[in-house]
Design an enzyme around this catalytic site. Structure first.
Site, short mmCIF file in Angstrom:
data_model
loop_
_atom_site.label_atom_id
_atom_site.label_comp_id
_atom_site.label_asym_id
_atom_site.label_seq_id
_atom_site.Cartn_x
_atom_site.Cartn_y
_atom_site.Cartn_z
N HIS A 91 0.86 -1.19 0.00
CA HIS A 91 0.00 0.00 0.00
C HIS A 91 0.89 1.24 0.00
O HIS A 91 1.95 1.25 0.64
CB HIS A 91 -0.91 -0.01 1.23
CG HIS A 91 -1.98 1.02 1.17
ND1 HIS A 91 -1.74 2.35 1.43
CD2 HIS A 91 -3.30 0.93 0.86
CE1 HIS A 91 -2.86 3.03 1.27
NE2 HIS A 91 -3.82 2.19 0.93
N GLU A 148 -4.10 2.05 -7.17
CA GLU A 148 -4.43 3.11 -6.23
C GLU A 148 -3.57 4.35 -6.51
O GLU A 148 -2.48 4.47 -5.96
CB GLU A 148 -4.16 2.64 -4.80
CG GLU A 148 -4.98 1.46 -4.39
CD GLU A 148 -5.41 1.58 -2.93
OE1 GLU A 148 -6.59 1.45 -2.68
OE2 GLU A 148 -4.55 1.85 -2.08
P1 PGA Z 1 -9.56 6.00 0.64
O1 PGA Z 1 -8.37 4.94 0.82
O2 PGA Z 1 -10.76 5.23 0.15
O3 PGA Z 1 -9.76 6.58 2.00
O4 PGA Z 1 -9.10 7.00 -0.36
C1 PGA Z 1 -8.19 3.93 -0.09
C2 PGA Z 1 -6.97 3.13 0.28
O5 PGA Z 1 -5.97 3.74 0.69
O6 PGA Z 1 -6.96 1.89 0.23
#
Ligand code: PGA
Length: 227
Positions: A91, A148
């Site tokens: 992540h 992401e």
């Molecule tokens: P968010 O986070 O939905 O708060 O933007 C997503 C993530 O970091 O997995």
């Protein structure tokens, strides 16, 4: 197959987590052979949820790159394997705040696979290509990717569904069709749009997954998409 992953990050005590699961019990029947709901919770909460979480699956948000042994403070894949089916790896918050490099990601992915835990590997632009290529000697078909974009995480500014689908197509081309999720400021209003084009297999939801009402709405939106 569709996936919805809630990523709670560093939030919720044991009583808060148990209460969350009670409040979402009405949507447990939405889980099916084709729709998996996975909740990535802090390690401190995992054991308390084992009995009450099904049919939702549990995920860890991290694991050690080392096996069990003299690694103070670490939690190995072996220790996690009876508690979770999935683990989030790479992540961007871990890359950014905890120095998780591509090399560490590869080690963690290998550890997870050895213990039969499915890694959910996060990729962020503009590093996506190099992040995937680090993984080429790992059995990529055994895991899930999550696109992401850095600028979308926790910012309230999601990527456009068009661009997210374009990137998902690109990832699928390189990985020979591994499932690809989108994550970054997903909420109940935009969840459906990401899934409509059909290249995105699911969503990874951070902030909006903490509130049960919002999460239930997201589940309902994703459930309606035919795939
Ligand atoms: P968010 O986070 O939905 O708060 O933007 C997503 C993530 O970091 O997995």
């Amino acid at each position: 197959m569709k996936y919805l992953v809630a990523n709670w990050k560093a939030n919720k005590t044991v009583p808060e987590a148990i209460s969350w699961f009670r409040q979402v019990s009405s949507i447990k029947n939405q889980v099916s052979r084709n729709f998996k709901i996975i909740i990535a919770v802090p390690l401190t909460i995992l054991a308390s949820l084992k009995k009450i979480s099904p049919p939702f699956r549990l995920a860890a948000q991290n694991l050690s790159p080392f096996p069990s042994g003299p690694y103070t403070g670490e939690i190995s894949a072996e220790m996690l394997k009876d508690l979770v089916d999935y683990v989030i790896v790479g992540h961007s918050e871990r890359r950014r705040y905890f120095g998780e490099t591509n090399e560490v990601v590869v080690k963690k992915v290998k550890m997870a696979l050895q213990s039969k835990i499915t890694p959910i590997v996060c990729l962020d632009e503009p590093y996506l290509q190099s992040q995937i290529h680090q993984l080429t000697n790992v059995p990529i078909h055994q895991f899930i990717f999550a696109y992401e974009p850095l600028s979308a995480i926790g910012s309230g500014k999601p990527d456009t569904p068009e661009n997210a689908n374009r990137v998902a197509r690109e990832i699928k081309k390189i990985t020979n069709k591994a499932p690809v999720l989108y994550g970054g400021s997903v909420d109940s209003k935009n969840a459906k749009e990401f899934m409509l084009e059909g290249n995105i297999d699911g969503l990874l939801v951070g902030n909006a997954s903490l509130k049960t009402r919002e999460f239930i709405k997201i589940v309902q939106a994703v459930r309606l998409i035919e795939q």
